[in-house]
Design a protein around this motif. Structure first.
Motif, PDB file in Angstrom:
ATOM      1  N   GLU A 453       0.823  -1.215   0.000  1.00  0.00           N
ATOM      2  CA  GLU A 453       0.000   0.000   0.000  1.00  0.00           C
ATOM      3  C   GLU A 453       0.853   1.258   0.000  1.00  0.00           C
ATOM      4  O   GLU A 453       0.423   2.304  -0.492  1.00  0.00           O
ATOM      5  N   HIS A 454       2.089   1.151   0.526  1.00  0.00           N
ATOM      6  CA  HIS A 454       2.990   2.314   0.587  1.00  0.00           C
ATOM      7  C   HIS A 454       3.997   2.320  -0.569  1.00  0.00           C
ATOM      8  O   HIS A 454       5.027   2.987  -0.492  1.00  0.00           O
ATOM      9  N   GLN A 455       3.708   1.570  -1.648  1.00  0.00           N
ATOM     10  CA  GLN A 455       4.588   1.516  -2.835  1.00  0.00           C
ATOM     11  C   GLN A 455       5.989   1.036  -2.471  1.00  0.00           C
ATOM     12  O   GLN A 455       6.982   1.463  -3.061  1.00  0.00           O
ATOM     13  N   GLY A 456       6.059   0.157  -1.494  1.00  0.00           N
ATOM     14  CA  GLY A 456       7.349  -0.389  -1.078  1.00  0.00           C
ATOM     15  C   GLY A 456       7.338  -1.897  -1.138  1.00  0.00           C
ATOM     16  O   GLY A 456       6.462  -2.520  -1.734  1.00  0.00           O
ATOM     17  N   GLU A 457       8.326  -2.511  -0.501  1.00  0.00           N
ATOM     18  CA  GLU A 457       8.414  -3.962  -0.476  1.00  0.00           C
ATOM     19  C   GLU A 457       9.175  -4.400   0.761  1.00  0.00           C
ATOM     20  O   GLU A 457       9.929  -3.629   1.359  1.00  0.00           O
ATOM     21  N   VAL A 458       8.961  -5.648   1.140  1.00  0.00           N
ATOM     22  CA  VAL A 458       9.688  -6.247   2.241  1.00  0.00           C
ATOM     23  C   VAL A 458      10.540  -7.370   1.672  1.00  0.00           C
ATOM     24  O   VAL A 458      10.068  -8.182   0.886  1.00  0.00           O
ATOM     25  N   VAL A 459      11.826  -7.388   2.069  1.00  0.00           N
ATOM     26  CA  VAL A 459      12.795  -8.312   1.502  1.00  0.00           C
ATOM     27  C   VAL A 459      13.411  -9.129   2.620  1.00  0.00           C
ATOM     28  O   VAL A 459      13.804  -8.583   3.667  1.00  0.00           O
ATOM     29  N   PHE A 470      14.916  -8.863   7.863  1.00  0.00           N
ATOM     30  CA  PHE A 470      13.767  -8.368   7.118  1.00  0.00           C
ATOM     31  C   PHE A 470      13.989  -6.882   6.872  1.00  0.00           C
ATOM     32  O   PHE A 470      14.203  -6.116   7.814  1.00  0.00           O
ATOM     33  N   SER A 471      13.962  -6.492   5.578  1.00  0.00           N
ATOM     34  CA  SER A 471      14.215  -5.099   5.204  1.00  0.00           C
ATOM     35  C   SER A 471      12.948  -4.511   4.612  1.00  0.00           C
ATOM     36  O   SER A 471      12.380  -5.071   3.660  1.00  0.00           O
ATOM     37  N   LEU A 472      12.515  -3.384   5.215  1.00  0.00           N
ATOM     38  CA  LEU A 472      11.398  -2.625   4.667  1.00  0.00           C
ATOM     39  C   LEU A 472      11.966  -1.539   3.772  1.00  0.00           C
ATOM     40  O   LEU A 472      12.731  -0.687   4.226  1.00  0.00           O
ATOM     41  N   ILE A 473      11.588  -1.581   2.489  1.00  0.00           N
ATOM     42  CA  ILE A 473      12.112  -0.618   1.518  1.00  0.00           C
ATOM     43  C   ILE A 473      10.970   0.295   1.114  1.00  0.00           C
ATOM     44  O   ILE A 473       9.962  -0.150   0.574  1.00  0.00           O
ATOM     45  N   LEU A 474      11.155   1.603   1.419  1.00  0.00           N
ATOM     46  CA  LEU A 474      10.114   2.599   1.169  1.00  0.00           C
ATOM     47  C   LEU A 474      10.694   3.765   0.387  1.00  0.00           C
ATOM     48  O   LEU A 474      11.880   4.110   0.549  1.00  0.00           O
ATOM     49  N   PRO A 475       9.866   4.427  -0.434  1.00  0.00           N
ATOM     50  CA  PRO A 475      10.374   5.594  -1.169  1.00  0.00           C
ATOM     51  C   PRO A 475      10.505   6.805  -0.257  1.00  0.00           C
ATOM     52  O   PRO A 475       9.660   7.050   0.611  1.00  0.00           O
ATOM     53  N   LEU A 476      11.596   7.534  -0.461  1.00  0.00           N
ATOM     54  CA  LEU A 476      11.826   8.772   0.291  1.00  0.00           C
ATOM     55  C   LEU A 476      11.122   9.941  -0.394  1.00  0.00           C
ATOM     56  O   LEU A 476      10.786   9.880  -1.579  1.00  0.00           O
TER      57      LEU A 476
END
Length: 486
Positions: A453-459, A470-476
């Motif tokens: 929902e936040h245009q990100g991904e979990v890796v 676990f890495s949460l990748i979100l746009p700045l």
């Protein structure tokens, strides 16, 4: 059964359609040339014989006029000594033979016929003298008054002329045959080196490609036509390879899109189902917990109190699962706003500390993201709780960093990690690595939904601490201080 044509071989095609026509033209030219040369040689040999006859004509005429037989014989003998002369004969006006040097002598009838013909001057002809083919040259002998009083005949064997012409033909056609063999050999060698070898290499390249060696490319060698053919083959193979790669990428993209659509539909269906089940179970569980609480206040038996407490614990656990189901099935409707990353992470760490979990916080640089703070806090708490439960003795570490235009929040633990078989399904609903009865399998699915929902991904990756990361990748978002993308 179909037999191969003789023109199926390129070398035979070159020989039959190129070399042989050229050789035939050369043979025709040679035949015409031999005819002209033969005629020239024959005329030259005739002129030589005529020149011999003219040389002795004057001495013989003088000796005949003086009736000097000795000089006459000597002159005739000198002519016969020449190798080209087959015979020399002298006749008087009546056709009587006065002198004769030769193997065979003309008959009187032949001499009479010749005397009749020399009235108009000297002449030459092919004839047979007593079965021998000869070339004869006739010259009239005149007396002092200019009247013909004799005939001089000089002959040469026809076989001498024919033999010289035959030898000339043998040498010419023999040389032509040798030259033809040389030409054919040169064509064969040139074809082998310049055409057949590059073509065989090209055919071998095609065979390798047809057998599955799709990476092989033909050597662009040989004549320009074969080189262009090899270049065209390589271009075709490159185009096919590019088309296959493009098709594979498109097929992979379609499969991924279909899988995402399937997952989306599945998640939507599960969300609706979960919301319905949670709604229906919430009220009964509240009643069960309330009734158990009232019974606890009235009962004094220790065993009854223990059993009621277990009922309340299981009801609380079911209530927690229902809340997770509601969270899984409910999308965030809050308006996204700019969030300070440091404050967001510290709140999540504080909420987890209230639940009795300890986390090592490694602070990063200041950063700003855009989203729903409650949803992101829930995602962080889910990951941190899982890490603490997987590694109860610690350490569990929470850190963040900026990379390009993205923010990466890392949750690391020193636990046993996640095996390769579980990595592909760990984010699916109701999949858990915990023991039965200890987890619902919705925590990571909720994290994945929130990040999407936040245009990100979990890796998921391997942690430097030895366990899972676990890495949460979100746009700045652009910061007002720097004016650039962090």
């Amino acid at each position: 059964m179909r037999f191969p044509s003789i023109f199926s071989n390129l070398r035979l095609v070159l020989i039959m359609q190129v070399a042989l026509p050229v050789l035939l033209v050369l043979a025709m030219i040679l035949a015409i040339g031999l005819s002209m040369v033969g005629q020239f040689i024959e005329e030259r040999m005739q002129r030589d014989l005529q020149q011999v006859a003219r040389t002795i004509h004057l001495p013989v005429s003088q000796a005949l006029e003086r009736q000097d037989l000795d000089q006459l014989q000597n002159s005739m003998a000198s002519v016969f000594g020449i190798t080209e002369v087959y015979g020399a004969y002298l006749f008087d006006a009546n056709g009587r033979r006065l002198s004769s040097f030769g193997v065979v002598n003309p008959t009187k009838e032949q001499a009479t016929d010749a005397l009749e013909q020399i009235v108009e001057g000297e002449f030459a002809q092919y004839e047979r003298i007593r079965g021998r083919n000869v070339y004869s040259f006739f010259m009239p002998i005149f007396d002092a008054t200019g009247q013909p009083n004799g005939l001089l005949q000089v002959t040469r064997r026809r076989s001498d002329i024919d033999r010289e012409l035959t030898e000339l033909k043998y040498w010419a056609w023999g040389g032509f045959g040798l030259v033809s063999l040389i030409i054919l050999g040169v064509i064969t060698y040139s074809h082998q080196r310049a055409i057949e070898t590059p073509l065989q290499k090209l055919v071998e390249s095609m065979r390798r490609v047809s057998q599955g060696d799709r990476e092989h490319r033909a050597a662009e060698q040989g004549p320009i036509e074969i080189s262009q053919l090899a270049k065209g083959l390589n271009g075709m193979l490159n185009a096919i390879e590019a088309a296959e790669k493009s098709e594979a990428q498109q097929r992979s993209a379609r499969e991924q899109m279909a899988e995402r659509l399937r997952q989306t539909e599945t998640m939507a269906a599960l969300g609706q189902l979960s919301a319905g089940v949670a709604h229906e179970l919430g009220a009964p569980l509240t009643v069960v917990d309330g009734r158990a609480s009232r019974l606890l206040r009235r009962l004094e038996n220790e065993n009854d109190v223990k059993e009621l407490n277990e009922i309340r614990q299981q009801a609380a656990r079911m209530t927690s699962i229902i809340q997770q189901l509601l969270s899984f099935g409910r999308s965030s409707r809050a308006e996204f706003r700019e969030l300070d990353v440091t404050s967001l992470i510290e709140r999540a760490e504080a909420l987890l500390a209230n639940q009795g979990y300890r986390v090592n916080l490694v602070k990063g640089s200041m950063a700003t993201i855009k989203g729903d703070s409650l949803s992101l806090e829930q995602a962080l708490i889910n990951l941190l709780r899982n890490a603490c439960q997987a590694c109860p003795d610690g350490p569990v570490e929470l850190s963040w960093e900026q990379g390009g235009k993205q923010l990466q929040i890392h949750v690391d633990d020193a636990g046993p990690g996640i095996n390769e078989e579980q990595k592909t399904q760990i984010f699916d609903p109701f999949v858990t690595t915990k023991a039965p009865g200890e987890g619902s399998g919705l925590g990571l699915a909720i994290v994945k939904r929130i990040l999407r929902e936040h245009q990100g991904e979990v890796v998921l990756s391997h942690s430097p601490l030895g366990g899972a990361r676990f890495s949460l990748i979100l746009p700045l978002v652009l910061t007002t201080d720097s004016g650039t993308t962090a």
